[in-house]
Write a protein that holds these residues in place. Structure first.
Motif, mmCIF file in Angstrom:
data_model
loop_
_atom_site.group_PDB
_atom_site.id
_atom_site.type_symbol
_atom_site.label_atom_id
_atom_site.label_comp_id
_atom_site.label_asym_id
_atom_site.label_seq_id
_atom_site.Cartn_x
_atom_site.Cartn_y
_atom_site.Cartn_z
ATOM 1 N N UNK A 45 44.420 10.595 30.379
ATOM 2 C CA UNK A 45 44.930 9.470 29.607
ATOM 3 C C UNK A 45 44.361 8.121 30.007
ATOM 4 N N UNK A 46 43.873 7.976 31.229
ATOM 5 C CA UNK A 46 43.475 6.643 31.661
ATOM 6 C C UNK A 46 42.560 6.727 32.867
ATOM 7 N N UNK A 47 41.879 5.608 33.106
ATOM 8 C CA UNK A 47 41.106 5.476 34.328
ATOM 9 C C UNK A 47 42.039 4.967 35.431
ATOM 10 N N UNK A 48 41.935 5.541 36.615
ATOM 11 C CA UNK A 48 42.790 5.171 37.739
ATOM 12 C C UNK A 48 41.931 4.714 38.906
ATOM 13 N N UNK A 49 42.239 3.537 39.427
ATOM 14 C CA UNK A 49 41.498 3.000 40.562
ATOM 15 C C UNK A 49 42.197 3.399 41.861
ATOM 16 N N UNK A 50 41.442 3.968 42.770
ATOM 17 C CA UNK A 50 41.986 4.364 44.071
ATOM 18 C C UNK A 50 41.510 3.353 45.110
ATOM 19 N N UNK A 51 42.454 2.753 45.805
ATOM 20 C CA UNK A 51 42.142 1.726 46.793
ATOM 21 C C UNK A 51 42.193 2.293 48.206
ATOM 22 N N UNK A 52 41.473 1.654 49.099
ATOM 23 C CA UNK A 52 41.506 2.044 50.507
ATOM 24 C C UNK A 52 42.886 1.747 51.072
ATOM 25 N N UNK A 53 43.414 2.667 51.878
ATOM 26 C CA UNK A 53 44.723 2.436 52.475
ATOM 27 C C UNK A 53 44.622 1.885 53.894
ATOM 28 N N UNK A 54 43.399 1.585 54.322
ATOM 29 C CA UNK A 54 43.195 1.080 55.681
ATOM 30 C C UNK A 54 41.809 0.434 55.767
ATOM 31 N N UNK A 55 41.587 -0.323 56.829
ATOM 32 C CA UNK A 55 40.258 -0.854 57.106
ATOM 33 C C UNK A 55 39.412 0.250 57.730
#
Length: 436
Positions: A45-55
């Motif tokens: 249904x959509x594009x999903x952006x996955x972000x870093x959960x840490x440095x």
């Protein structure tokens, strides 16, 4: 060198078996900061952006751009130390699969399958499931998705299916009037029926599926959950609804697309009204119903609160309105208003929420009456309401029929799932178990 997985378990309540990796924003060896965009994946249904959960540093990529990954698979890893790049190629589908934090406790029997299902045609009247890119290409070419065979998981239509359809159409038009033979297609099949009966969680106005994150882990083993975003909310921001009946139809379509024919319904506020409307619709076999301060049992509602949620543009303003939801403002998690405002801005659904509020709550009243739908239920039913509710009057609980178990919670306002998650989970689980 310690590494940490990058994975995805679900997107906005959408039931998925696989995602398509669209683009990596960084390459192995690049530094990343917590909150940075790492990879974009595409669901049905959509594009999903996955972000870093840490440095850290991006260490490995296991699924490259254009590859499908099973839900729960490790897409890549982030290292605490700068890695030596070049030792390992992209592993693609041979990469090991690790479980991500899941919204369900029932294992997915297809979790470790990376192969694609054979093409399938949807039965008449069912909604086509297609990637956003495929939908755009089909619309531009004037193609009817209902006539196209999907080669992706669960019959999802992908870009290659659109390309194949366009190529076939071109071949038919070419060749001095000679028609190309029609492609052989599989017999119509419905979405595979689920082997378990899930608990479907439906949030309230202005929220999204994440509002259940404190409750789901407390439900105990053996209970599978599906958290849905209401139309106009979360991942469904672009698809608002103007009536409670339309909401029910849209939710029913999505559940049907997931292969859900039986379910336990749990709904909060507007989501409670949606659960009752969904049960009344009759397209789903409902096994039990748990309602948290549901709409639809009386005309009264705090219209200022509804409008405030939709129109707030600053953290301070939103904090004031969110405080109305709870009996004790300290019950709200730290940073809740800031996160909620960020999500509102990210989804861009402020106008959709405002329009829905005007349609669903005309002149500051609830524009729907679902007391009859509640009275028609013939399954275990439970009502949970905070005595300090300032959004929908707790007095509405008195309108519940005699067969309904009613729980009035001291010191709790409108959002028992946030203010009393352990008790809420216990009562939901008891309702589910009582259904056998």
């Amino acid at each position: 060198m310690a590494t940490h997985p990058i994975s995805i378990d679900s997107a906005g309540g959408e039931y998925m078996e696989a995602v398509l990796v669209i683009a990596w924003a960084v390459k192995p060896g690049d530094p990343v900061k917590a909150g940075d965009l790492v990879v974009t994946v595409e669901t049905a249904k959509a594009a999903t952006e996955i972000e870093a959960d840490r440095d850290g540093w991006l260490a490995e990529i296991f699924f490259g751009e254009g590859q499908e990954a099973p839900v729960g698979a490790v897409l890549g890893t982030i290292a605490d130390e700068k890695p030596i790049v070049g030792e390992k190629p992209i592993a693609g589908r041979s990469a090991s699969i690790a479980s991500a934090t899941a919204t369900t406790t029932e294992p997915n029997p297809r979790e470790h399958l990376a192969s694609e299902t054979p093409p399938s045609i949807r039965p008449p009247g069912s909604r086509a499931v297609a990637s956003p890119l495929a939908r755009r290409l089909a619309a531009a070419a004037g193609l009817d998705l209902a006539t196209i065979s999907g080669s992706g998981p669960r019959g999802r239509i992908k870009k290659r299916d659109i390309d194949a359809t366009l190529a076939a159409r071109t071949n038919e038009q070419d060749g001095a009037g000679q028609r190309a033979p029609a492609a052989v297609q599989a017999s119509p099949v419905a979405a595979p029926a689920r082997q378990t009966v899930p608990v479907v969680l439906i949030h309230g106005f202005g929220a999204d599926r994440s509002v259940w994150r404190q409750v789901v882990p407390l439900l105990g083993p053996g209970i599978e959950t599906i958290s849905l975003d209401l139309p106009g909310h979360g991942t469904e921001a672009a698809r608002p609804a103007n009536s409670i009946e339309e909401i029910a139809f849209l939710l029913s379509d999505r559940l049907e697309g997931m292969g859900v024919g039986n379910a336990h319904l749990v709904g909060h506020s507007l989501g409670g009204a949606a659960a009752l409307a969904l049960a009344r619709l009759g397209r789903l076999t409902v096994r039990s119903v748990t309602l948290l301060a549901p709409g639809g049992l009386g005309p009264e509602i705090n219209a200022g609160f509804i409008a405030g949620l939709a129109r707030a543009t600053t953290v301070q303003a939103l904090e004031r309105w969110l405080a109305v939801m709870v009996g004790d403002p300290s019950a709200l998690p730290t940073g809740y208003a800031q996160a909620a405002l960020r999500q509102l801005e990210k989804t861009g659904n402020r106008d959709a929420l405002t329009a829905m509020a005007e349609s669903l709550f005309p002149d500051g009243t609830q524009g729907f009456d679902l007391a009859g739908a509640l009275g028609e239920l013939a399954v275990p039913t439970r009502l949970i309401w905070g005595r300090l509710d300032r959004v929908i009057p707790v007095a509405h609980a008195a309108r519940a029929p005699g067969f309904t178990a009613v729980h009035l919670l001291d010191g709790v306002g409108h959002v028992a799932q946030i203010e009393a998650p352990a008790l809420t989970a216990r009562l939901i689980a008891e309702t589910v178990r009582s259904a056998g």
